[in-house]
Design an enzyme around this catalytic site. Structure first.
Site, PDB file in Angstrom:
ATOM      1  N   TRP A 314       7.750   2.900  -1.583  1.00  0.00           N
ATOM      2  CA  TRP A 314       6.536   2.173  -1.994  1.00  0.00           C
ATOM      3  C   TRP A 314       6.917   0.841  -2.632  1.00  0.00           C
ATOM      4  O   TRP A 314       6.221  -0.155  -2.459  1.00  0.00           O
ATOM      5  CB  TRP A 314       5.731   3.005  -2.997  1.00  0.00           C
ATOM      6  N   HIS A 315       8.022   0.839  -3.352  1.00  0.00           N
ATOM      7  CA  HIS A 315       8.432  -0.378  -4.054  1.00  0.00           C
ATOM      8  C   HIS A 315       8.979  -1.445  -3.115  1.00  0.00           C
ATOM      9  O   HIS A 315       9.033  -2.621  -3.493  1.00  0.00           O
ATOM     10  CB  HIS A 315       9.479  -0.049  -5.127  1.00  0.00           C
ATOM     11  N   GLY A 316       9.401  -1.067  -1.932  1.00  0.00           N
ATOM     12  CA  GLY A 316       9.902  -2.081  -1.026  1.00  0.00           C
ATOM     13  C   GLY A 316      10.557  -1.487   0.201  1.00  0.00           C
ATOM     14  O   GLY A 316      10.950  -0.313   0.217  1.00  0.00           O
ATOM     15  N   PHE A 460       6.426  -6.322  -4.866  1.00  0.00           N
ATOM     16  CA  PHE A 460       6.259  -4.955  -4.369  1.00  0.00           C
ATOM     17  C   PHE A 460       4.838  -4.696  -3.887  1.00  0.00           C
ATOM     18  O   PHE A 460       4.562  -3.625  -3.421  1.00  0.00           O
ATOM     19  CB  PHE A 460       6.635  -3.954  -5.458  1.00  0.00           C
TER      20      PHE A 460
END
Length: 460
Positions: A314-316, A460
């Site tokens: 989800w963050h990247g 992000f």
């Protein structure tokens, strides 16, 4: 448009708030909706239309769910979720995957990541799921739903607000002097966290990168990693506090996103305190629907693997983010099965253990390729064959401590409960207001003179 920009603080915010406050209560959602769209448009012109498309599709989709049998409602929900996470995949992950396959950066795709898409996608997807589960939560007013989705305080970097938490406030909320005053104070504290703590510590982390991780000593590697860890916390927590403060000025109660995570006594405790709204989202919409801890130990471990793999990516889009998620999965399983009880009884050991592992985790999080991660961790733990790695170029570390030592001490103090207790006890005293005023103008000075001033979580 950044919260920590002259345009926002001295142009957008005062003009918007003036219009908002003089508008009759029944029209304030409309003002907030269009004001938020303008705020978003200033930062994201290319993909601005996507948030409008998302709003229209989810309003129509959840409308069609009403009065239909469960099978049809589930079909509509699946279509909405395919759009939500399909869009996220298209913009966030497809370029990375094509790059891995074709061997060129982003697979030759240069369309960029729409600002805030990870946050507003999770919010509107949660709304659709909630309406499917409880049809009575359906919002019949498209402006109210649009206000929820687009509300500028938390639109582009959270906290992730669930509709059920603010639905009543969409219909009726109190805007008064006390709320405005409290909101301004929280906004100022958050601004100070960002400009006076995060940005200053960020310079040290930048120095480490400029020198090159191959050239730093063990002591400098640890100092740089601690600097980034504190920078990320005060950057993101500062943004969240500004969002909460702006929410109070508008009459909304936006949920808290951080609860002093760096004093946690275990990794489990850390994730109850860090980015709380994201952890809550994954718990309510992934972990529990999968079965949580109700289907035996092996299934629980599998569910945790799914959740933390998704949390990482989800963050990247990058192998480092997946590794970061799996890293925390392993630590959480270790605590759940072996050492959790010990850490619960020995808080001192638990705090040291937690902060070391969290700092290591942030190194994995921020370095984008596996080779750099390996080199940096090797430097931190002395695995690279350099004689006297800890004392190598010791004068560089000493010089950095002299220049940044006071900021480190301030950041460490502000990471504890002590400042919050002081704030609650004295925030209405004149001397405290004078300090806040100094923090505000000091932040403005940094804002005007800074060469670069991004929020880290915008990526992000």
């Amino acid at each position: 448009m950044l919260f920590c920009s002259e345009e926002f603080i001295f142009v957008f915010l005062p003009v918007f708030m003036l219009v908002y406050y003089i508008t009759p209560e029944k029209w304030r959602n409309l003002v907030l909706f269009f004001g938020s769209l303008w705020f978003y448009f200033r930062g994201e012109r290319t993909w601005f239309f996507l948030i409008i498309v998302s709003l229209v599709l989810h309003f129509l989709g959840t409308s069609l769910m009403q009065g239909r049998e469960q099978k049809k409602r589930k079909g509509i929900l699946l279509l909405l979720l395919v759009y939500d996470f399909g869009s996220l995949f298209l913009f966030k992950y497809l370029p990375f995957l094509l790059g891995e396959i074709l061997g060129e950066p982003n697979g030759g795709i240069n369309w960029g990541l729409p600002l805030g898409i990870s946050f507003y996608t999770f919010q509107i997807a949660a709304y659709a799921i909630d309406v499917y589960r409880r049809p009575e939560t359906y919002e019949r007013d498209v402006i109210a739903l649009g206000t929820y989705l687009c509300m500028f305080p938390q639109l582009i970097a959270g906290p992730i607000v669930l509709f059920r938490d603010v639905s009543a406030q969409m219909k009726q909320r109190k805007v008064n002097i006390r709320g405005i005053e409290e909101g301004l104070k929280l906004f100022t504290v958050g601004l100070g966290y960002k400009m006076l703590i995060a940005n200053v510590l960020g310079r040290l982390w930048n120095e480490v990168q400029v020198v090159g991780i191959e050239s730093i000593s063990t002591s400098m590697a640890w100092l740089g990693a601690f600097a980034f860890s504190l920078q990320l916390y005060f950057d993101f927590n500062g943004y969240s506090m500004m969002a909460i403060g702006l929410g109070k000025m508008l009459g909304f109660s936006i949920p808290r996103n951080f609860n002093h995570p760096y004093i946690a006594v275990s990794i489990t405790d850390f994730w109850r305190r860090w980015h709380i709204t994201l952890s809550t989202w994954f718990r309510d919409y992934v972990y529990i629907p999968l079965g949580g801890n109700r289907k035996g130990k092996c299934r629980t471990i599998f569910h945790l693997l799914v959740v933390w793999s998704l949390t990482g990516i989800w963050h990247g889009a990058g192998w480092n983010f997946l590794l970061w998620g799996v890293y925390y999965f392993v630590l959480l399983v270790l605590e759940k099965t072996l050492i959790g009880g010990f850490l619960g009884k020995h808080h001192g050991i638990g705090r040291i253990y937690t902060i070391i592992l969290v700092v290591v985790g942030w190194v994995i999080f921020t370095l984008e390729d596996m080779k750099s991660i390996g080199i940096y961790l090797g430097k931190m733990f002395g695995w690279i064959g350099v004689e006297k790695a800890w004392t190598l170029n010791w004068h560089v570390t000493v010089d950095a401590v002299k220049r940044y030592g006071l900021i480190f001490l301030a950041a460490l103090l502000l990471s504890t409960y002590f400042p919050e207790k002081i704030y609650k006890k004295y925030n209405r005293r004149i001397w405290f207001l004078v300090i806040l005023l100094a923090v505000f103008w000091g932040s403005v000075y940094q804002m005007v003179t800074a060469a670069s001033n991004p929020f880290l979580y915008f990526r992000f």
